[in-house]
Design a protein around this motif. Structure first.
Motif, PDB file in Angstrom:
ATOM      1  N   LEU A  15       0.831  -1.207   0.000  1.00 22.63           N
ATOM      2  CA  LEU A  15       0.000   0.000   0.000  1.00 22.63           C
ATOM      3  C   LEU A  15       0.864   1.255   0.000  1.00 22.63           C
ATOM      4  N   LEU A  16       1.932   1.232   0.778  1.00 20.92           N
ATOM      5  CA  LEU A  16       2.851   2.377   0.788  1.00 20.92           C
ATOM      6  C   LEU A  16       3.570   2.507  -0.556  1.00 20.92           C
ATOM      7  N   LEU A  18       2.302   1.964  -3.364  1.00 23.00           N
ATOM      8  CA  LEU A  18       1.373   2.616  -4.295  1.00 23.00           C
ATOM      9  C   LEU A  18       1.550   4.134  -4.295  1.00 23.00           C
ATOM     10  N   VAL A  19       2.076   4.685  -3.206  1.00 22.58           N
ATOM     11  CA  VAL A  19       2.365   6.123  -3.174  1.00 22.58           C
ATOM     12  C   VAL A  19       3.459   6.455  -4.189  1.00 22.58           C
ATOM     13  N   THR A  20       4.425   5.550  -4.358  1.00 18.29           N
ATOM     14  CA  THR A  20       5.466   5.790  -5.361  1.00 18.29           C
ATOM     15  C   THR A  20       4.884   5.737  -6.767  1.00 18.29           C
ATOM     16  N   GLU A  22       1.910   6.707  -7.480  1.00 12.56           N
ATOM     17  CA  GLU A  22       1.236   7.995  -7.599  1.00 12.56           C
ATOM     18  C   GLU A  22       2.230   9.091  -8.003  1.00 12.56           C
ATOM     19  N   SER A  23       3.380   9.127  -7.342  1.00 15.42           N
ATOM     20  CA  SER A  23       4.375  10.139  -7.712  1.00 15.42           C
ATOM     21  C   SER A  23       4.930   9.862  -9.102  1.00 15.42           C
ATOM     22  N   HIS A  50       4.615   2.228 -15.510  1.00 17.94           N
ATOM     23  CA  HIS A  50       3.672   2.813 -14.551  1.00 17.94           C
ATOM     24  C   HIS A  50       2.419   1.936 -14.424  1.00 17.94           C
ATOM     25  N   ALA A  54       1.179  -0.363 -10.980  1.00 16.67           N
ATOM     26  CA  ALA A  54      -0.099  -0.188 -10.282  1.00 16.67           C
ATOM     27  C   ALA A  54      -0.916  -1.477 -10.277  1.00 16.67           C
TER      28      ALA A  54
END
Length: 140
Positions: A15-16, A18-20, A22-23, A50, A54
């Motif tokens: 889950l964390l 997934l923040v990468t 997003e960036s 990308h 995801a």
């Protein structure tokens, strides 16, 4: 059956991660707007990296949420539990790293990471799928 603690830890890390992604989407937007120079190969590989990141991260979370019901052990458990999460790292890395450099005409040797990731995702899906299917049939 409750989700095992080691699965919860990996799910939290995914889950964390997934923040990468997003960036990375912000970076990809800048590339597509022309703010970051990239040739056609780089644009297509950045897009593919990308998207694969995801999808494979979310798929990993789904698999880890149910894999404990499969009662896999040994190497089968490792493949079923970690094959797709490994691919979520390897495949995007293969896309991104194989297109680095100024104006590459074709992918470089890092493309091998993509194929290792393909093997991991295929093995992980087959082992997890069969294990979960067998567990479901056994529970009837």
């Amino acid at each position: 059956m409750a989700i095992q603690p080691h699965s919860l830890i990996v799910i939290g890390a995914l889950l964390l991660a997934l923040v990468t992604v997003e960036s990375g989407g912000v970076f990809l937007t800048r590339v597509m707007q022309g703010s970051v120079a990239a040739n056609a190969l780089q644009k297509s590989f950045f897009r593919a990296g990308h998207a694969h990141a995801a999808v494979l991260l979310v798929l990993s979370i789904v698999i880890l949420s149910v894999i404990d019901t499969a009662n896999l052990s040994g190497v089968w458990e490792v493949i079923g539990r970690y094959g797709v999460p490994a691919a979520a790292i390897l495949m995007p890395a293969g896309f991104f790293l194989s297109a680095i450099g100024p104006e590459p005409a074709r992918p470089n040797r890092f493309m091998a990471l993509l194929w290792v990731g393909v093997f991991c995702v295929t093995a992980g899906l087959v082992v997890a799928g069969v294990g979960i299917l067998v567990a479901g049939i056994s529970g009837l």
